[in-house]
Scaffold this motif. Structure first.
Motif, PDB file in Angstrom:
ATOM      1  N   MET A 109       2.702 -24.565   0.650  1.00  0.00           N
ATOM      2  CA  MET A 109       2.853 -23.864   1.927  1.00  0.00           C
ATOM      3  C   MET A 109       2.473 -22.398   1.739  1.00  0.00           C
ATOM      4  O   MET A 109       2.469 -21.882   0.625  1.00  0.00           O
ATOM      5  CB  MET A 109       4.285 -24.000   2.444  1.00  0.00           C
ATOM      6  N   GLN A 110       2.155 -21.776   2.856  1.00  0.00           N
ATOM      7  CA  GLN A 110       1.758 -20.369   2.838  1.00  0.00           C
ATOM      8  C   GLN A 110       2.484 -19.658   3.973  1.00  0.00           C
ATOM      9  O   GLN A 110       2.592 -20.180   5.081  1.00  0.00           O
ATOM     10  CB  GLN A 110       0.237 -20.260   3.023  1.00  0.00           C
ATOM     11  N   PHE A 111       3.011 -18.473   3.673  1.00  0.00           N
ATOM     12  CA  PHE A 111       3.760 -17.699   4.663  1.00  0.00           C
ATOM     13  C   PHE A 111       2.850 -16.672   5.325  1.00  0.00           C
ATOM     14  O   PHE A 111       1.966 -16.098   4.680  1.00  0.00           O
ATOM     15  CB  PHE A 111       4.911 -16.945   3.990  1.00  0.00           C
ATOM     16  N   ILE A 112       3.085 -16.412   6.611  1.00  0.00           N
ATOM     17  CA  ILE A 112       2.438 -15.291   7.283  1.00  0.00           C
ATOM     18  C   ILE A 112       3.522 -14.361   7.803  1.00  0.00           C
ATOM     19  O   ILE A 112       4.555 -14.809   8.304  1.00  0.00           O
ATOM     20  CB  ILE A 112       1.501 -15.723   8.438  1.00  0.00           C
ATOM     21  N   ILE A 113       3.289 -13.047   7.629  1.00  0.00           N
ATOM     22  CA  ILE A 113       4.212 -12.045   8.133  1.00  0.00           C
ATOM     23  C   ILE A 113       3.423 -10.966   8.852  1.00  0.00           C
ATOM     24  O   ILE A 113       2.204 -10.841   8.674  1.00  0.00           O
ATOM     25  CB  ILE A 113       5.072 -11.416   7.010  1.00  0.00           C
ATOM     26  N   ALA A 114       4.118 -10.181   9.660  1.00  0.00           N
ATOM     27  CA  ALA A 114       3.495  -9.063  10.358  1.00  0.00           C
ATOM     28  C   ALA A 114       3.482  -7.835   9.448  1.00  0.00           C
ATOM     29  O   ALA A 114       4.263  -7.748   8.497  1.00  0.00           O
ATOM     30  CB  ALA A 114       4.261  -8.760  11.639  1.00  0.00           C
ATOM     31  N   PRO A 115       2.623  -6.874   9.725  1.00  0.00           N
ATOM     32  CA  PRO A 115       2.638  -5.623   8.975  1.00  0.00           C
ATOM     33  C   PRO A 115       3.782  -4.743   9.484  1.00  0.00           C
ATOM     34  O   PRO A 115       4.596  -5.185  10.292  1.00  0.00           O
ATOM     35  CB  PRO A 115       1.284  -5.001   9.306  1.00  0.00           C
ATOM     36  N   ALA A 116       3.848  -3.513   9.008  1.00  0.00           N
ATOM     37  CA  ALA A 116       4.841  -2.544   9.487  1.00  0.00           C
ATOM     38  C   ALA A 116       4.119  -1.286   9.938  1.00  0.00           C
ATOM     39  O   ALA A 116       3.074  -0.938   9.403  1.00  0.00           O
ATOM     40  CB  ALA A 116       5.838  -2.206   8.382  1.00  0.00           C
ATOM     41  N   LYS A 117       4.678  -0.605  10.940  1.00  0.00           N
ATOM     42  CA  LYS A 117       4.080   0.652  11.386  1.00  0.00           C
ATOM     43  C   LYS A 117       4.206   1.724  10.307  1.00  0.00           C
ATOM     44  O   LYS A 117       3.309   2.535  10.114  1.00  0.00           O
ATOM     45  CB  LYS A 117       4.744   1.122  12.679  1.00  0.00           C
ATOM     46  N   LYS A 118       5.340   1.724   9.618  1.00  0.00           N
ATOM     47  CA  LYS A 118       5.563   2.725   8.579  1.00  0.00           C
ATOM     48  C   LYS A 118       4.815   2.322   7.318  1.00  0.00           C
ATOM     49  O   LYS A 118       4.973   1.210   6.813  1.00  0.00           O
ATOM     50  CB  LYS A 118       7.060   2.862   8.288  1.00  0.00           C
ATOM     51  N   MET A 119       3.993   3.250   6.805  1.00  0.00           N
ATOM     52  CA  MET A 119       3.185   2.965   5.626  1.00  0.00           C
ATOM     53  C   MET A 119       3.251   4.133   4.648  1.00  0.00           C
ATOM     54  O   MET A 119       3.647   5.240   5.014  1.00  0.00           O
ATOM     55  CB  MET A 119       1.731   2.685   6.033  1.00  0.00           C
ATOM     56  N   GLN A 120       2.830   3.864   3.417  1.00  0.00           N
ATOM     57  CA  GLN A 120       2.831   4.902   2.391  1.00  0.00           C
ATOM     58  C   GLN A 120       1.628   4.732   1.462  1.00  0.00           C
ATOM     59  O   GLN A 120       1.000   3.671   1.421  1.00  0.00           O
ATOM     60  CB  GLN A 120       4.111   4.817   1.548  1.00  0.00           C
ATOM     61  N   VAL A 121       1.329   5.791   0.731  1.00  0.00           N
ATOM     62  CA  VAL A 121       0.365   5.729  -0.363  1.00  0.00           C
ATOM     63  C   VAL A 121       1.164   5.712  -1.653  1.00  0.00           C
ATOM     64  O   VAL A 121       2.008   6.575  -1.888  1.00  0.00           O
ATOM     65  CB  VAL A 121      -0.594   6.942  -0.344  1.00  0.00           C
ATOM     66  N   ASP A 122       0.954   4.684  -2.470  1.00  0.00           N
ATOM     67  CA  ASP A 122       1.666   4.554  -3.737  1.00  0.00           C
ATOM     68  C   ASP A 122       0.689   4.000  -4.770  1.00  0.00           C
ATOM     69  O   ASP A 122       0.360   2.807  -4.749  1.00  0.00           O
ATOM     70  CB  ASP A 122       2.863   3.619  -3.576  1.00  0.00           C
ATOM     71  N   VAL A 123       0.209   4.846  -5.644  1.00  0.00           N
ATOM     72  CA  VAL A 123      -0.765   4.426  -6.646  1.00  0.00           C
ATOM     73  C   VAL A 123      -0.097   4.165  -8.001  1.00  0.00           C
ATOM     74  O   VAL A 123      -0.787   3.934  -8.998  1.00  0.00           O
ATOM     75  CB  VAL A 123      -1.889   5.485  -6.815  1.00  0.00           C
ATOM     76  N   ASP A 124       1.227   4.197  -8.034  1.00  0.00           N
ATOM     77  CA  ASP A 124       1.946   4.075  -9.303  1.00  0.00           C
ATOM     78  C   ASP A 124       2.651   2.737  -9.504  1.00  0.00           C
ATOM     79  O   ASP A 124       2.716   2.228 -10.628  1.00  0.00           O
ATOM     80  CB  ASP A 124       2.981   5.205  -9.424  1.00  0.00           C
ATOM     81  N   THR A 125       3.216   2.160  -8.441  1.00  0.00           N
ATOM     82  CA  THR A 125       4.033   0.946  -8.596  1.00  0.00           C
ATOM     83  C   THR A 125       3.198  -0.228  -9.103  1.00  0.00           C
ATOM     84  O   THR A 125       3.500  -0.830 -10.124  1.00  0.00           O
ATOM     85  CB  THR A 125       4.721   0.575  -7.275  1.00  0.00           C
ATOM     86  N   PHE A 126       2.133  -0.577  -8.339  1.00  0.00           N
ATOM     87  CA  PHE A 126       1.207  -1.633  -8.741  1.00  0.00           C
ATOM     88  C   PHE A 126      -0.211  -1.168  -8.441  1.00  0.00           C
ATOM     89  O   PHE A 126      -0.429  -0.390  -7.499  1.00  0.00           O
ATOM     90  CB  PHE A 126       1.455  -2.941  -7.964  1.00  0.00           C
ATOM     91  N   ALA A 127      -1.165  -1.683  -9.180  1.00  0.00           N
ATOM     92  CA  ALA A 127      -2.577  -1.394  -8.902  1.00  0.00           C
ATOM     93  C   ALA A 127      -3.142  -2.483  -8.003  1.00  0.00           C
ATOM     94  O   ALA A 127      -2.785  -3.660  -8.143  1.00  0.00           O
ATOM     95  CB  ALA A 127      -3.368  -1.337 -10.203  1.00  0.00           C
ATOM     96  N   PRO A 128      -4.022  -2.133  -7.059  1.00  0.00           N
ATOM     97  CA  PRO A 128      -4.678  -3.161  -6.255  1.00  0.00           C
ATOM     98  C   PRO A 128      -5.501  -4.090  -7.146  1.00  0.00           C
ATOM     99  O   PRO A 128      -6.072  -3.655  -8.146  1.00  0.00           O
ATOM    100  CB  PRO A 128      -5.580  -2.356  -5.314  1.00  0.00           C
ATOM    101  N   GLU A 129      -5.551  -5.360  -6.779  1.00  0.00           N
ATOM    102  CA  GLU A 129      -6.331  -6.323  -7.546  1.00  0.00           C
ATOM    103  C   GLU A 129      -7.585  -6.765  -6.815  1.00  0.00           C
ATOM    104  O   GLU A 129      -8.545  -7.213  -7.443  1.00  0.00           O
ATOM    105  CB  GLU A 129      -5.464  -7.551  -7.870  1.00  0.00           C
ATOM    106  N   THR A 130      -7.557  -6.648  -5.503  1.00  0.00           N
ATOM    107  CA  THR A 130      -8.664  -7.125  -4.672  1.00  0.00           C
ATOM    108  C   THR A 130      -8.877  -6.169  -3.508  1.00  0.00           C
ATOM    109  O   THR A 130      -8.047  -5.292  -3.240  1.00  0.00           O
ATOM    110  CB  THR A 130      -8.343  -8.529  -4.109  1.00  0.00           C
ATOM    111  N   LEU A 131      -9.985  -6.342  -2.794  1.00  0.00           N
ATOM    112  CA  LEU A 131     -10.248  -5.597  -1.571  1.00  0.00           C
ATOM    113  C   LEU A 131     -10.110  -6.543  -0.381  1.00  0.00           C
ATOM    114  O   LEU A 131     -10.339  -7.750  -0.509  1.00  0.00           O
ATOM    115  CB  LEU A 131     -11.651  -4.997  -1.598  1.00  0.00           C
ATOM    116  N   PRO A 132      -9.733  -6.028   0.781  1.00  0.00           N
ATOM    117  CA  PRO A 132      -9.661  -6.881   1.972  1.00  0.00           C
ATOM    118  C   PRO A 132     -10.993  -7.592   2.213  1.00  0.00           C
ATOM    119  O   PRO A 132     -12.064  -7.037   1.966  1.00  0.00           O
ATOM    120  CB  PRO A 132      -9.347  -5.885   3.093  1.00  0.00           C
TER     121      PRO A 132
END
Length: 248
Positions: A1-24
């Motif tokens: 199974m696969q889940f779908i969720i909505a995004p959030a209006k509140k966003m942040q820039v965080d380059v430290d917690t995890f690195a991106p693995e892919t591009l949209p």
């Protein structure tokens, strides 16, 4: 199974917690939307955003500085609304992180269907916004079946933890052999069964966390969702909707 969720209006820039693995997957379409958004006047954008003067000013600054090339933050960390706080992906085990990359998609009016580790930048744009892009009169028409086509129905049912606004981008394109199971979190209020937005957002994030930390693979396993207040309600549930009722 696969889940779908909505995004959030509140966003942040965080380059430290995890690195991106892919591009949209649909950055070309995102660039088209960005061009259409920037072609509006500030007054038109504020009407589109339906926000206060203060938020409009902040959003204008964000839009002026927006660069699709980065700095990029993984989508699962970039969104920081109530649902994502309840999910707490920054505290996931390695196996849980791998689980959500395979089993979770975040529906976005700006980017399409995002994988958790797709690198994105902060933006302000709801799926229901009446933004004309090219010949399309709104974002639903612009995206068409693309978000649906990004989901993997070979895994089984898609578990809908998104809001009505975002599920609407998927539902019209379901084929007869595809199943989307709606999850409803509600409670009795003055004799009526109602969904409270904030409580539901918290529960949705908590359910993703529960599934990820336990490696769930079957919808039936969601009935045992471990939550201090929400319990599965067999009497309210149907084949297409799984209902969880709030108890004090």
């Amino acid at each position: 199974m696969q889940f779908i969720i909505a995004p959030a209006k509140k966003m942040q820039v965080d380059v430290d917690t995890f690195a991106p693995e892919t591009l949209p997957e649909h950055l070309k379409q995102t660039a088209e939307i960005l061009t259409a958004l920037r072609a509006l006047t500030p007054a038109q954008r504020q009407k589109l955003w339906q926000c206060s003067d203060r938020l409009a000013a902040a959003s204008e600054q964000q839009l002026a500085q927006l660069n699709l090339k980065g700095p990029l933050t993984p989508a699962i960390i970039a969104f920081v609304g109530i649902q994502y706080q309840a999910m707490a992906p920054d505290l996931f085990t390695e196996s849980a992180l791998q689980y959500i990359q395979a089993h979770l998609r975040i529906l976005s009016g700006f980017y399409g269907a995002l994988r958790p580790f797709d690198g994105i930048v902060p933006y302000r744009l709801e799926m229901g916004s009446r933004l004309a892009v090219g010949n399309a009169k709104n974002l639903y028409e612009f995206w068409g079946a693309r978000l649906h086509d990004q989901l993997d129905f070979t895994q089984g049912p898609v578990i809908n933890l998104a809001s009505v606004e975002y599920a609407k981008a998927i539902r019209p394109f379901l084929t007869p052999d595809e199943t989307m199971l709606d999850i409803t979190f509600g409670r009795m209020v003055d004799g009526k069964f109602k969904t409270r937005a904030t409580q539901a957002k918290i529960a949705r994030g908590s359910m993703v966390r529960y599934a990820a930390m336990n490696g769930l693979t079957q919808p039936e396993q969601l009935k045992a969702f471990d939550h201090p207040h929400y319990q599965f309600s067999p009497s309210r549930s149907t084949a297409s909707e799984m209902v969880f009722e709030y108890h004090d």
